[in-house]
Design a protein around this motif. Structure first.
Motif, PDB file in Angstrom:
ATOM      1  N   VAL A 108       0.860  -1.190   0.000  1.00  0.00           N
ATOM      2  CA  VAL A 108       0.000   0.000   0.000  1.00  0.00           C
ATOM      3  C   VAL A 108       0.896   1.239   0.000  1.00  0.00           C
ATOM      4  N   PRO A 109       1.545   1.520  -1.124  1.00  0.00           N
ATOM      5  CA  PRO A 109       2.473   2.655  -1.175  1.00  0.00           C
ATOM      6  C   PRO A 109       1.747   3.994  -1.104  1.00  0.00           C
ATOM      7  N   VAL A 110       2.493   5.012  -0.708  1.00  0.00           N
ATOM      8  CA  VAL A 110       1.952   6.364  -0.671  1.00  0.00           C
ATOM      9  C   VAL A 110       2.044   6.946  -2.079  1.00  0.00           C
ATOM     10  N   ASP A 111       0.903   7.239  -2.665  1.00  0.00           N
ATOM     11  CA  ASP A 111       0.814   7.733  -4.039  1.00  0.00           C
ATOM     12  C   ASP A 111       0.413   9.211  -3.992  1.00  0.00           C
ATOM     13  N   GLU A 112       1.319  10.094  -4.369  1.00  0.00           N
ATOM     14  CA  GLU A 112       1.042  11.531  -4.243  1.00  0.00           C
ATOM     15  C   GLU A 112      -0.150  11.970  -5.079  1.00  0.00           C
ATOM     16  N   ALA A 113      -0.205  11.520  -6.324  1.00  0.00           N
ATOM     17  CA  ALA A 113      -1.313  11.925  -7.199  1.00  0.00           C
ATOM     18  C   ALA A 113      -2.647  11.485  -6.610  1.00  0.00           C
ATOM     19  N   TRP A 114      -2.715  10.242  -6.155  1.00  0.00           N
ATOM     20  CA  TRP A 114      -3.965   9.729  -5.586  1.00  0.00           C
ATOM     21  C   TRP A 114      -4.308  10.448  -4.294  1.00  0.00           C
ATOM     22  N   TYR A 115      -3.299  10.789  -3.505  1.00  0.00           N
ATOM     23  CA  TYR A 115      -3.564  11.519  -2.266  1.00  0.00           C
ATOM     24  C   TYR A 115      -4.174  12.886  -2.572  1.00  0.00           C
ATOM     25  N   VAL A 174      -3.659   6.140  10.881  1.00  0.00           N
ATOM     26  CA  VAL A 174      -2.194   6.232  10.815  1.00  0.00           C
ATOM     27  C   VAL A 174      -1.734   6.371   9.363  1.00  0.00           C
ATOM     28  N   HIS A 175      -2.308   5.571   8.483  1.00  0.00           N
ATOM     29  CA  HIS A 175      -1.922   5.636   7.072  1.00  0.00           C
ATOM     30  C   HIS A 175      -2.193   7.023   6.503  1.00  0.00           C
ATOM     31  N   ASP A 176      -3.381   7.544   6.733  1.00  0.00           N
ATOM     32  CA  ASP A 176      -3.749   8.846   6.176  1.00  0.00           C
ATOM     33  C   ASP A 176      -2.876   9.962   6.758  1.00  0.00           C
ATOM     34  N   GLY A 177      -2.685   9.929   8.072  1.00  0.00           N
ATOM     35  CA  GLY A 177      -1.917  10.987   8.717  1.00  0.00           C
ATOM     36  C   GLY A 177      -0.448  10.982   8.336  1.00  0.00           C
ATOM     37  N   LEU A 183       4.830  12.532   2.076  1.00  0.00           N
ATOM     38  CA  LEU A 183       4.770  13.331   0.846  1.00  0.00           C
ATOM     39  C   LEU A 183       5.473  14.669   0.998  1.00  0.00           C
ATOM     40  N   MET A 184       5.430  15.241   2.190  1.00  0.00           N
ATOM     41  CA  MET A 184       6.098  16.508   2.420  1.00  0.00           C
ATOM     42  C   MET A 184       7.617  16.355   2.421  1.00  0.00           C
ATOM     43  N   GLU A 185       8.098  15.202   2.884  1.00  0.00           N
ATOM     44  CA  GLU A 185       9.535  14.938   2.925  1.00  0.00           C
ATOM     45  C   GLU A 185       9.819  13.578   2.280  1.00  0.00           C
ATOM     46  N   PRO A 186       9.624  13.475   0.973  1.00  0.00           N
ATOM     47  CA  PRO A 186       9.701  12.179   0.294  1.00  0.00           C
ATOM     48  C   PRO A 186      11.060  11.493   0.357  1.00  0.00           C
ATOM     49  N   ARG A 187      12.126  12.232   0.586  1.00  0.00           N
ATOM     50  CA  ARG A 187      13.462  11.631   0.631  1.00  0.00           C
ATOM     51  C   ARG A 187      13.933  11.315   2.047  1.00  0.00           C
ATOM     52  N   ARG A 192       9.982   7.988   7.073  1.00  0.00           N
ATOM     53  CA  ARG A 192       9.445   6.667   6.728  1.00  0.00           C
ATOM     54  C   ARG A 192       9.662   5.661   7.852  1.00  0.00           C
ATOM     55  N   ARG A 193      10.810   5.746   8.507  1.00  0.00           N
ATOM     56  CA  ARG A 193      11.058   4.823   9.620  1.00  0.00           C
ATOM     57  C   ARG A 193      10.088   5.088  10.757  1.00  0.00           C
ATOM     58  N   ARG A 194       9.828   6.357  11.036  1.00  0.00           N
ATOM     59  CA  ARG A 194       8.886   6.689  12.108  1.00  0.00           C
ATOM     60  C   ARG A 194       7.471   6.256  11.751  1.00  0.00           C
TER      61      ARG A 194
END
Length: 212
Positions: A108-115, A174-177, A183-187, A192-194
């Motif tokens: 379930v990856p984070v997809d910026e366009a879909w978000y 959790v997923h939504d938040g 997305l704000m800090e994609p790199r 991501r670990r948090r």
């Protein structure tokens, strides 16, 4: 008079053509909603991108709202299938909880366009009581369809879920938040670990070790 076989073949072609038209409209709408915004996209713009007339649109969808809901259903079905495939591949007794969560995150990856699309449509729905009810019911249905797979996946790593509904709501929150943060800090590996840490602790909080 056409034979029953000819009639069946003709009906199959119509059904296939209609499905292809519908898929092209959904693809065009995804692009339009993502690039222009749901509030700015129009039926005409979607048709222009898809290469169809308004008639083709309205023979498949009653409105842009209906089109979005069809898009959501399509993407949800694909997500559910990927989650099931991913968690079903976990050998019993091999993974730990965190490794299973990392598998789930990849499914379930984070997809910026879909978000962007869903965030705008959710705001739109909040202004429409009927649409809000439809969205709430569909999200509940998705969670209900997903949780048996999640529960079974956790059982493979020795965890029991007393209240699947509560865990489902917590995971959605959790997923939504955390998606916004990613997305704000994609790199950022830290973000991501948090995110993984938070999902891990939520799963532990809403499940128990399987006895025996």
């Amino acid at each position: 008079m056409a034979s029953s076989a000819e009639a069946k073949t003709s009906a199959t072609r119509v059904t296939r053509r209609r499905a292809e038209t519908r898929d092209r409209l959904l693809t065009a709408a995804y692009e339009a909603f993502s690039e222009e915004g749901f509030g700015r996209a129009t039926v005409e713009r979607v048709c222009e991108r898809a290469g169809f007339t308004r008639g083709a649109f309205y023979s498949n969808f009653g409105s842009l709202d209906e089109l979005f809901l069809a898009m959501w259903e399509q993407r949800s079905a694909a997500m559910l299938a990927e989650v099931r495939r991913t968690l079903d591949e976990i050998p019993v007794g091999t993974d730990d909880v965190r490794t299973s969560i990392e598998r789930l995150e990849r499914a379930v990856p984070v997809d910026e366009a879909w978000y962007r699309i869903t965030a705008e449509f959710t705001t739109h729905a909040l202004r429409n009581p009927e649409l809000r009810r439809v969205m709430a019911a569909r999200e509940e249905a998705i969670v209900n369809a997903l949780m048996p797979t999640i529960v079974a996946g956790l059982a493979r790593v020795g965890r029991t879920v007393p209240d699947p509904d509560a865990l489902g709501q917590a995971l959605v929150a959790v997923h939504d938040g955390t998606s916004v943060q990613v997305l704000m800090e994609p790199r950022s590996r830290v973000v991501r670990r948090r995110r993984t840490d938070l999902i891990y602790h939520v799963v532990l909080a809403y499940s128990t070790e399987t006895e025996g």
